[in-house]
Design a protein around this motif. Structure first.
Motif, short mmCIF file in Angstrom:
data_model
loop_
_atom_site.label_atom_id
_atom_site.label_comp_id
_atom_site.label_asym_id
_atom_site.label_seq_id
_atom_site.Cartn_x
_atom_site.Cartn_y
_atom_site.Cartn_z
N ALA A 138 12.35 4.85 -5.99
CA ALA A 138 12.88 5.96 -6.85
C ALA A 138 13.13 5.37 -8.13
CB ALA A 138 14.23 6.53 -6.05
N HIS A 139 13.57 4.26 -8.39
CA HIS A 139 14.07 4.00 -9.86
C HIS A 139 12.82 3.14 -10.65
CE1 HIS A 139 17.67 6.10 -9.12
NE2 HIS A 139 17.98 5.16 -8.16
N ASP A 140 11.75 3.06 -9.97
CA ASP A 140 10.70 2.01 -10.53
C ASP A 140 9.77 2.75 -11.35
OD1 ASP A 140 12.04 0.27 -9.01
OD2 ASP A 140 10.51 0.05 -7.47
N TRP A 141 10.27 3.17 -12.29
CA TRP A 141 9.45 4.47 -13.34
C TRP A 141 8.32 3.65 -13.71
CZ3 TRP A 141 8.51 3.83 -18.31
CH2 TRP A 141 9.05 2.98 -19.31
N LYS A 142 8.57 2.22 -14.18
CA LYS A 142 7.06 1.67 -15.04
C LYS A 142 6.11 1.53 -13.73
CE LYS A 142 8.95 -1.95 -16.74
NZ LYS A 142 10.28 -1.90 -16.26
N SER A 143 6.37 1.23 -12.42
CA SER A 143 5.40 0.97 -11.64
C SER A 143 4.77 2.57 -11.22
CB SER A 143 6.02 0.39 -10.47
OG SER A 143 6.53 -0.81 -10.89
N GLY A 170 0.67 -1.34 0.13
CA GLY A 170 -0.03 0.00 0.08
C GLY A 170 0.75 1.31 -0.16
N LEU A 171 1.93 1.13 0.32
CA LEU A 171 3.01 2.41 0.47
C LEU A 171 3.43 2.59 -0.87
CD1 LEU A 171 4.91 1.59 3.36
CD2 LEU A 171 3.19 3.21 3.28
N LEU A 172 3.27 1.69 -1.73
CA LEU A 172 3.75 1.88 -3.34
C LEU A 172 2.75 2.86 -3.82
CD1 LEU A 172 5.33 1.15 -6.14
CD2 LEU A 172 3.74 -0.91 -6.15
N PRO A 173 1.64 2.85 -4.10
CA PRO A 173 0.90 3.95 -4.76
C PRO A 173 0.95 5.28 -3.97
CG PRO A 173 -0.62 2.29 -3.52
CD PRO A 173 0.85 1.51 -3.62
N LEU A 174 1.15 5.28 -2.47
CA LEU A 174 1.32 6.55 -1.96
C LEU A 174 2.66 7.08 -2.38
CD1 LEU A 174 0.53 8.34 0.51
CD2 LEU A 174 2.28 7.06 1.82
N GLY A 175 3.53 6.39 -2.43
CA GLY A 175 4.99 6.96 -3.11
C GLY A 175 4.79 7.50 -4.49
N LEU A 205 4.05 11.50 2.84
CA LEU A 205 5.46 11.00 2.58
C LEU A 205 6.58 11.55 3.58
CD1 LEU A 205 5.89 9.17 0.16
CD2 LEU A 205 7.32 10.73 -1.04
N ARG A 206 6.04 12.84 4.08
CA ARG A 206 7.13 13.31 5.05
C ARG A 206 6.70 12.71 6.46
NH1 ARG A 206 4.60 18.38 2.78
NH2 ARG A 206 5.87 18.89 0.84
N ASP A 207 5.80 12.12 6.67
CA ASP A 207 5.23 11.87 7.95
C ASP A 207 5.71 10.50 8.40
OD1 ASP A 207 4.28 14.47 8.32
OD2 ASP A 207 2.16 13.79 7.80
N ILE A 208 5.52 9.55 7.22
CA ILE A 208 5.89 8.29 7.57
C ILE A 208 7.20 7.66 7.63
CG2 ILE A 208 5.33 6.04 6.46
CD1 ILE A 208 2.62 6.98 5.38
N ASP A 209 7.38 6.74 8.55
CA ASP A 209 8.93 6.64 8.69
C ASP A 209 9.00 5.31 8.13
OD1 ASP A 209 11.29 5.90 9.77
OD2 ASP A 209 10.59 4.70 11.65
N TYR A 210 9.33 5.55 6.63
CA TYR A 210 9.57 4.48 5.81
C TYR A 210 10.67 4.84 4.79
CZ TYR A 210 8.66 0.78 2.56
OH TYR A 210 8.77 -0.61 1.78
N ASP A 211 11.65 4.11 4.19
CA ASP A 211 12.48 4.61 3.12
C ASP A 211 11.77 4.30 1.98
OD1 ASP A 211 14.57 5.15 1.76
OD2 ASP A 211 15.80 3.65 2.43
N PHE A 212 11.34 5.36 1.31
CA PHE A 212 10.57 5.46 0.07
C PHE A 212 11.67 5.58 -1.22
CE2 PHE A 212 6.92 6.92 2.47
CZ PHE A 212 6.08 5.89 2.11
#
Length: 267
Positions: free
Chosen positions: A50-55, A12-17, A39-46
């Motif tokens: 960064a390079h998953d352009w197709k997704s 679920g973090l994928l669509p958010l990012g 994105l600024r609030d959640i403690d996760y390494d988004f």
């Protein structure tokens, strides 16, 4: 907050990012200011994404297609009831609310616990903590003769075929006359997490798709396929080489995620 996101829930973090990344582009297909804020609030390494352009692009396009389809339904039915299955941290209600519709968000309890930190319920905006496959949640929906639209984005591909079929059959019986927008995974991706440039990071497998959307009509005589949209047909300049071969049936089957629009005809 990481503890609330693992396996399928973490997807679920994928669509958010992806929505946040798209919003910050100068040529953005869609905008989601709340995704940027989360994105600024959640403690996760988004940076994982960064390079998953197709997704990222697929999420942006499907978001635009779904926003447009939901908007069209609401314009025809201002007093609509919208049920968002597998809501995650989606903020579509806040983008599309017309001031009179009733909207339900449904997701697993641990995900909804996180959601409540950022989104506040109201009389017209309600949360249900449940697995979508625990059909007891259906009794919590207060329809009150409102036209019903059900949305399933980024969800059904994680279930087995029999589970998706069982779910849709329950929805047909519970909401006669309703319409549904569901995302269908590219058929070539079944069982191939490595096909997807992000999902291989998670403990989640891709289990369900359809080569032909008309199969849905075979699951129940009340189901009618109204339309479908393939993500590769939109914003082709952003798809690079995929945009140039999108007309090829083999590539469409392999890479072409779709949004399918169906109706549950009254019997």
């Amino acid at each position: 907050m990481k503890s609330a996101w693992s396996g399928v829930e973490e997807t679920g973090l994928l669509p958010l990012g992806a929505r946040a990344a798209e919003t910050q582009r100068s040529d953005a297909i869609m905008e989601d200011a709340k995704a940027v804020a989360r994105l600024r609030d959640i403690d996760y390494d988004f940076k994982h994404f960064a390079h998953d352009w197709k997704s990222q692009l697929a999420v942006a396009v499907r978001t635009r297609l779904l926003d447009d389809a939901v908007t069209s339904f609401i314009e025809k039915n201002p007093n609509a009831l919208v049920i968002n299955l597998g809501a995650g941290l989606d903020s579509r209600f806040h983008r599309l609310d017309n001031g009179s519709l009733l909207w339900y968000e449904l997701d697993l309890p641990n995900v909804m616990e996180v959601r409540r930190r950022y989104f506040q319920e109201s009389e017209r905006y309600r949360f249900i903590e449940s697995s979508v496959l625990d059909f007891a949640w259906i009794a919590e929906i207060q329809q009150n003769d409102r036209p019903v639209l059900i949305v399933a984005e980024g969800l059904l591909m994680y279930f087995a075929r029999y589970q998706v079929r069982d779910l849709i059959r329950h929805l047909v019986r519970a909401f006669p006359g309703a319409e549904m927008l569901l995302e269908v995974l590219a058929f070539g991706a079944l069982g191939m997490t490595h096909y997807h440039d992000t999902l291989w990071r998670f403990n989640a497998s891709l289990q369900w798709s359809l080569a032909d959307s008309s199969e849905l009509e075979q699951w129940d005589h009340a189901i009618l396929v109204l339309d479908e949209w393939c993500v590769l047909d939109y914003y082709k300049q952003r798809w690079s080489w995929l945009g140039m071969v999108a007309h090829n049936p083999w590539f469409r089957l392999l890479y072409g995620e779709r949004i399918v629009h169906i109706r549950f005809n009254r019997t």
